[in-house]
Write a protein that holds these residues in place. Structure first.
Motif, PDB file in Angstrom:
ATOM      1  N   MET A  13     -65.973 -23.374  17.000  1.00 40.76           N
ATOM      2  CA  MET A  13     -66.936 -22.708  16.137  1.00 40.76           C
ATOM      3  C   MET A  13     -68.342 -22.727  16.728  1.00 40.76           C
ATOM      4  O   MET A  13     -69.127 -21.823  16.515  1.00 40.76           O
ATOM      5  CB  MET A  13     -66.937 -23.339  14.731  1.00 40.76           C
ATOM      6  N   ILE A  14     -68.630 -23.759  17.501  1.00 41.62           N
ATOM      7  CA  ILE A  14     -69.926 -23.803  18.178  1.00 41.62           C
ATOM      8  C   ILE A  14     -69.974 -22.677  19.201  1.00 41.62           C
ATOM      9  O   ILE A  14     -70.940 -21.922  19.297  1.00 41.62           O
ATOM     10  CB  ILE A  14     -70.131 -25.174  18.861  1.00 41.62           C
ATOM     11  N   ASN A  17     -70.163 -19.286  17.445  1.00 42.92           N
ATOM     12  CA  ASN A  17     -71.454 -19.025  16.812  1.00 42.92           C
ATOM     13  C   ASN A  17     -72.542 -18.751  17.840  1.00 42.92           C
ATOM     14  O   ASN A  17     -73.352 -17.851  17.656  1.00 42.92           O
ATOM     15  CB  ASN A  17     -71.859 -20.193  15.914  1.00 42.92           C
ATOM     16  N   PRO A 107     -76.823 -30.849  15.455  1.00 41.78           N
ATOM     17  CA  PRO A 107     -76.620 -29.420  15.163  1.00 41.78           C
ATOM     18  C   PRO A 107     -77.919 -28.632  15.271  1.00 41.78           C
ATOM     19  O   PRO A 107     -78.969 -29.151  14.932  1.00 41.78           O
ATOM     20  CB  PRO A 107     -76.134 -29.461  13.713  1.00 41.78           C
ATOM     21  N   MET A 111     -80.895 -21.101  16.038  1.00 42.39           N
ATOM     22  CA  MET A 111     -80.497 -20.830  17.419  1.00 42.39           C
ATOM     23  C   MET A 111     -81.541 -19.989  18.148  1.00 42.39           C
ATOM     24  O   MET A 111     -81.413 -19.741  19.338  1.00 42.39           O
ATOM     25  CB  MET A 111     -79.143 -20.144  17.453  1.00 42.39           C
TER      26      MET A 111
ATOM     27  N   LEU B 511     -71.357 -30.091  11.910  1.00 43.97           N
ATOM     28  CA  LEU B 511     -72.629 -29.681  11.306  1.00 43.97           C
ATOM     29  C   LEU B 511     -73.200 -28.477  12.050  1.00 43.97           C
ATOM     30  O   LEU B 511     -73.726 -27.540  11.447  1.00 43.97           O
ATOM     31  CB  LEU B 511     -73.643 -30.831  11.332  1.00 43.97           C
ATOM     32  N   GLY B 512     -73.048 -28.547  13.374  1.00 47.07           N
ATOM     33  CA  GLY B 512     -73.508 -27.411  14.188  1.00 47.07           C
ATOM     34  C   GLY B 512     -72.784 -26.146  13.778  1.00 47.07           C
ATOM     35  O   GLY B 512     -73.393 -25.071  13.608  1.00 47.07           O
ATOM     36  N   ALA B 513     -71.498 -26.275  13.588  1.00 44.47           N
ATOM     37  CA  ALA B 513     -70.696 -25.115  13.194  1.00 44.47           C
ATOM     38  C   ALA B 513     -71.191 -24.575  11.861  1.00 44.47           C
ATOM     39  O   ALA B 513     -71.364 -23.359  11.680  1.00 44.47           O
ATOM     40  CB  ALA B 513     -69.231 -25.518  13.098  1.00 44.47           C
ATOM     41  N   LEU B 515     -74.214 -25.055  10.389  1.00 50.35           N
ATOM     42  CA  LEU B 515     -75.568 -24.513  10.445  1.00 50.35           C
ATOM     43  C   LEU B 515     -75.612 -23.201  11.239  1.00 50.35           C
ATOM     44  O   LEU B 515     -76.226 -22.223  10.814  1.00 50.35           O
ATOM     45  CB  LEU B 515     -76.526 -25.549  11.058  1.00 50.35           C
ATOM     46  N   GLN B 516     -74.943 -23.225  12.390  1.00 52.10           N
ATOM     47  CA  GLN B 516     -74.978 -22.021  13.226  1.00 52.10           C
ATOM     48  C   GLN B 516     -74.228 -20.894  12.546  1.00 52.10           C
ATOM     49  O   GLN B 516     -74.646 -19.730  12.566  1.00 52.10           O
ATOM     50  CB  GLN B 516     -74.391 -22.334  14.597  1.00 52.10           C
ATOM     51  N   GLY B 517     -73.118 -21.297  11.899  1.00 58.56           N
ATOM     52  CA  GLY B 517     -72.332 -20.288  11.172  1.00 58.56           C
ATOM     53  C   GLY B 517     -73.170 -19.660  10.075  1.00 58.56           C
ATOM     54  O   GLY B 517     -73.201 -18.438   9.921  1.00 58.56           O
ATOM     55  N   GLN B 519     -76.348 -19.458   9.909  1.00 62.97           N
ATOM     56  CA  GLN B 519     -77.400 -18.597  10.468  1.00 62.97           C
ATOM     57  C   GLN B 519     -76.821 -17.238  10.883  1.00 62.97           C
ATOM     58  O   GLN B 519     -77.390 -16.182  10.580  1.00 62.97           O
ATOM     59  CB  GLN B 519     -78.041 -19.278  11.666  1.00 62.97           C
ATOM     60  N   ASN B 520     -75.667 -17.281  11.530  1.00 60.99           N
ATOM     61  CA  ASN B 520     -75.045 -16.037  11.997  1.00 60.99           C
ATOM     62  C   ASN B 520     -74.645 -15.153  10.818  1.00 60.99           C
ATOM     63  O   ASN B 520     -74.846 -13.943  10.851  1.00 60.99           O
ATOM     64  CB  ASN B 520     -73.828 -16.349  12.860  1.00 60.99           C
TER      65      ASN B 520
END
Lengths: 129, 752
Positions: A13-14, A17, A107, A111, B511-513, B515-517, B519-520
């Motif tokens: 998922m990283i 994204n 996290p 971005m 958490l990255g997934a 937060l980034q998710g 945002q996307n």
């Protein structure tokens, strides 16, 4: 901008994204879950000026992967994206031109700064403008 | 009559013989005269009168003449005879008188002699030419109790066998004297009869040799006196004197008597020793007085004179005396005035006791007592000495402070009255004294000025000189208890840190997934991106409509919620991670300008996104009280900035929550001996004790859920105490604001 932005991260998922965000920024992005896959893909002779590297990878650690890539593609610029709290940049990587500003901790709330950094590294002229 | 034996009796026969001769002659003459007279008277016819010489011559001249002649001759003869007789008679009379006088005198003399002899304490003795006693007057027996009969016929030395054997020299001399028939005086000896060893008598005799008319030695005569009592008294006196002398010489103290000129009349051996002299030399009055150091001599003389003038005994409690070796000692002297019989001058009798050691010991004791008092006073513990009934005997200084009373005032009072907080210890005091073991009461809670304090109380039984009692020791361990609880918290933090470090990677990726998710997603549903519009057109969706729909259904808000939750989780993880220990090398330690640091933090606070969102930092009045003496502090700038920021945010949030009117924050610095002090003081709502105690605990928060992570202050605490070896403390009371004090060591070496 020419060439691909290479993403190496074992967390799907990283990867997805980051790829999505950068693609929305109009960048060409390839993403791999391991360094081996990335190296294999690079053998095709594609242009790849920037690489976003995770540290904990299934086949080797990120530092080793950067060293290997730097060996093969000295022009390649690296950004580090890690989930480890205790990561510090090894000295030899610093001699390759890396510094703490290239290290991004997971996290990422936003971005945007990372994307800007990718752009700046991929096309210095454009970034300067 | 004893005197007849004594006096010579041979003159008496001579005297009576002469008297007898003249009487005969007188009688014959008278006879002849009478015969003649009678014849004549017959013839003449007239009696012959006395002295009748003128008769008739004519008639009988012839006859008568021869007769007359004869008569005349006879008469003349008679007359002559008569004259002679008268003369003789007179002489006789004279002689008689003389003899009577002599006899009277003799009698008187004898009587006197007898009286004297009888009255005298002496007796008369006589011995014959063989030196054997022939006579002893009555007094002898009366005085000595020795029967005269047992002595007569014996020589003197036979009466004194024991004495002779004790001192043969004396007797040899005496015998020599006797044998040369010389007179002697005051020969003293002890007589002792055989079989009588107890009652020997001391006799003193004098004697003269007796010679008869022919000059022949007839023996000795003399007087004797019994001096036994005297000798005994003298001997006793001598003994007593000797004993007294021995006693005063044995006494280790100086005993001496001096006249007003400072001359010694008496001194014992100790005195002589102190003067480095002998007793004889010291009391030798021909020596000039004044021994020793002049000032001391002067002082002593003045003291002596004062005693004599007032005629009063005087105790001189301390007197400096330098002995002959130069050793300075302290004497305690009593001076008594006295007049000795036979001494014209009065003197001062002194008894001086060397109290140097006692004085030194006393001083040592006093010094030691002071020393001990200083020690017990210097102890931070409250020390209360009590007797078995709980009455105060000793207090140290901290106890005086704690009880608010002086030792003197507290003495004799019941300890529970002076220290109500310790009253409950009475049973322990009794038990400790009874069992002889100390009794501990750890962590006793007590209230001091309305605050809860902890005290370790220990009751020690005391035994000194059979006087029992106890010492109650109380240590306020509140600070330690707090530190311990802080340490417990620190341990908690460290374990949290360790846990966080281990799981950070695993949590940060998801958490990255998230937060980034988020945002996307938000980016890709908006109409702004060309790619979005192209994709929407391709599937025939109107993005604007879609957005309205998403808004309508609250989906955008929900998405935002997901994002915020992710941010918060990321913050928690980041905070937890800061609990892990870092080496100094990792930390960026440097000398930092304190004022710069604080001003930077103030700028950061004013622009803090969260702050802006919750309250207006600019509404808070900022005051500054920077100590010019504190300029630089050695620290990790970023970390300390984080701590100060945290404190500022905390204060601002608390004031905002309670709507504190005219909120203000004071930034104050100060320089202590070992620490740089940075304080953040607010005038907000303050905190209760309950809150204060837990304020640095991880995950403890008073803020609404979602406002704080509950880690901010514990992270600050951790940074200050663990990474900087400093201290972070807080004082506050409800309604009275709060003061957070941050102490950083000034000396770099102190950092571990």
């Amino acid at each position: 901008m020419t060439g691909w932005v290479l993403i190496v991260d074992d967390e799907e998922m990283i990867r997805e994204n980051l790829k999505a965000y950068l693609e929305d920024e109009g960048l060409g992005v390839v993403a791999f879950e391991s360094a081996t896959h990335a190296l294999f893909w690079l053998q095709a002779g594609v242009s790849c000026p920037v690489c976003i590297m995770d540290m904990r990878l299934p086949d080797m650690d990120g530092n080793t992967a950067i060293r290997a890539l730097h060996e093969l593609y000295p022009e390649m610029k690296f950004l580090i994206h890690t989930g480890s709290s205790s990561y510090s940049l090894p000295e030899d990587l610093r001699t390759m031109g890396l510094d703490d500003s290239r290290v991004y901790r997971k996290p990422l709330e936003d971005m945007g700064p990372l994307a800007a950094a990718v752009r700046a590294l991929a096309d210095p002229q454009e970034a300067r403008l | 009559m004893p005197i007849s034996r004594v006096l010579p009796s041979r003159k008496r026969p001579a005297l009576s013989r002469r008297r007898f001769g003249s009487n005969e002659l007188l009688a014959a003459a008278l006879g002849a005269l009478a015969a003649t007279a009678s014849a004549a008277s017959d013839w003449l016819g007239e009696p012959l009168g006395s002295g009748g010489a003128g008769g008739k011559i004519n008639y009988t001249v012839l006859v008568l003449i021869p007769v007359i002649l004869l008569a005349s001759v006879a008469l003349f003869w008679c007359w002559l005879q008569r004259q002679e007789a008268v003369r003789r008679t007179r002489q006789l009379q004279r002689e008689l008188n003389e003899r009577q006088r002599v006899e009277t005198a003799l009698r008187e003399s004898e009587a006197r002699f007898r009286d004297v002899t009888e009255a005298a304490s002496d007796w008369i003795w006589e011995m014959d030419e063989n030196l054997r006693f022939t006579y002893l007057s009555e007094r002898f027996e009366a005085l000595t109790g020795i029967g005269t009969q047992s002595v007569l016929g014996l020589t003197r030395w036979e009466l004194a066998g024991a004495d002779a054997s004790i001192d043969p020299q004396k007797w040899r001399k005496h015998r020599e004297v006797l044998e040369t028939r010389a007179p002697f005086r005051d020969f003293i000896y002890q007589t002792q009869l055989i079989g009588d060893w107890q009652n020997g008598r001391y006799l003193k005799v004098s004697g003269k040799p007796i010679h008869d008319e022919q000059g022949r030695f007839r023996g000795y005569r003399g007087t004797g006196t019994d001096i036994t009592e005297q000798a005994k008294a003298e001997a006793a006196l001598y003994q007593s004197e000797l004993r007294l002398r021995r006693i005063i010489d044995l006494v280790p103290h100086m005993i001496f008597a001096r006249d007003r000129h400072g001359r010694f009349l008496l001194a014992n051996r100790a005195t002589a020793a102190a003067y480095g002299s002998t007793v004889e030399a010291l009391v030798d009055r021909s020596h000039p007085p004044g021994h020793g150091v002049p000032e001391e001599v002067e002082q002593r003389l003045a003291d002596d004179r004062a005693v004599l003038e007032n005629w009063e005994s005087r105790l001189i409690p301390e007197e400096v005396f330098t002995d002959h070796t130069g050793r300075v000692c302290t004497l305690q002297t009593i001076k008594i005035p006295f007049n000795e019989s036979g001494m014209s001058e009065s003197a001062v009798l002194s008894v001086a006791i060397d109290i140097t050691e006692q004085k030194r010991a006393k001083e040592d004791v006093a010094r030691m007592r002071l020393y001990l008092k200083n020690i017990i006073d210097s102890m931070p513990s409250v020390l209360v000495g009590v007797d078995p009934w709980g009455y105060i005997t000793v207090l140290n200084q901290p106890a005086e402070q704690a009880g608010g009373v002086s030792w003197a005032a507290a003495q004799g009072r019941f300890f529970g009255e002076v220290f109500p907080q310790l009253q409950s210890q009475f049973e322990q005091v009794r038990q400790a004294i009874r069992d002889g073991h100390p009794i501990k009461t750890p962590r006793m809670t007590l209230e001091v000025d309305g605050e809860l304090h902890y005290a370790d109380v220990m009751v020690y039984p005391l035994m000194a000189d059979n006087v029992s009692g106890a010492v109650i020791r109380m240590d306020d361990v509140t600070a330690r208890v707090r530190i311990e609880s802080m340490m417990v918290q620190t341990e908690k933090m460290l374990s949290v840190g360790g846990l966080a470090a281990g799981m950070a990677h695993e949590i940060n990726n998801p958490l990255g997934a998230i937060l980034q998710g988020s945002q996307n997603i938000l980016r890709r549903i908006g109409p702004e991106l060309a790619q979005n519009r192209a994709a929407a057109d391709a599937v025939g969706v109107d993005l604007n409509q879609l957005n309205r729909y998403l808004q309508e259904r609250g989906i955008l808000r929900l998405l935002e919620g997901i994002r915020e939750a992710g941010v918060r989780a990321a913050k928690i993880v980041a905070d937890m991670l800061s609990f892990s220990r870092r080496s100094e090398a990792q930390a960026q330690f440097a000398l930092v300008e304190v004022e710069d640091l604080l001003e930077t933090v103030l700028r950061l606070a004013a622009s803090d996104y969260d702050l802006k969102k919750k309250y207006d930092f600019k509404r808070i009045r900022i005051e500054r009280a920077y100590d010019p003496a504190l300029r630089l502090v050695y620290c990790d700038k970023t970390e300390i900035e984080q701590v100060i920021l945290n404190l500022l945010k905390n204060a601002a949030q608390a004031m905002a929550e309670e709507n504190t009117p005219s909120p203000s924050i004071l930034l104050r610095t100060a320089r202590e001996a070992d620490y740089a002090v940075l304080e953040v003081v607010d005038n907000g709502p303050g905190m209760e004790d309950k809150t204060l105690k837990r304020i640095f605990e991880p995950f403890f928060t008073t803020k609404d859920v979602g406002v704080g992570t509950g880690l901010g202050l514990s992270v600050s605490y951790f940074i200050v105490t663990e990474q900087h070896n400093g201290r972070l403390s807080v004082t506050s009371k409800p309604g009275q604001g709060a003061c957070f004090s941050l102490r950083l060591p000034l000396a770099r070496e102190k950092l571990s």
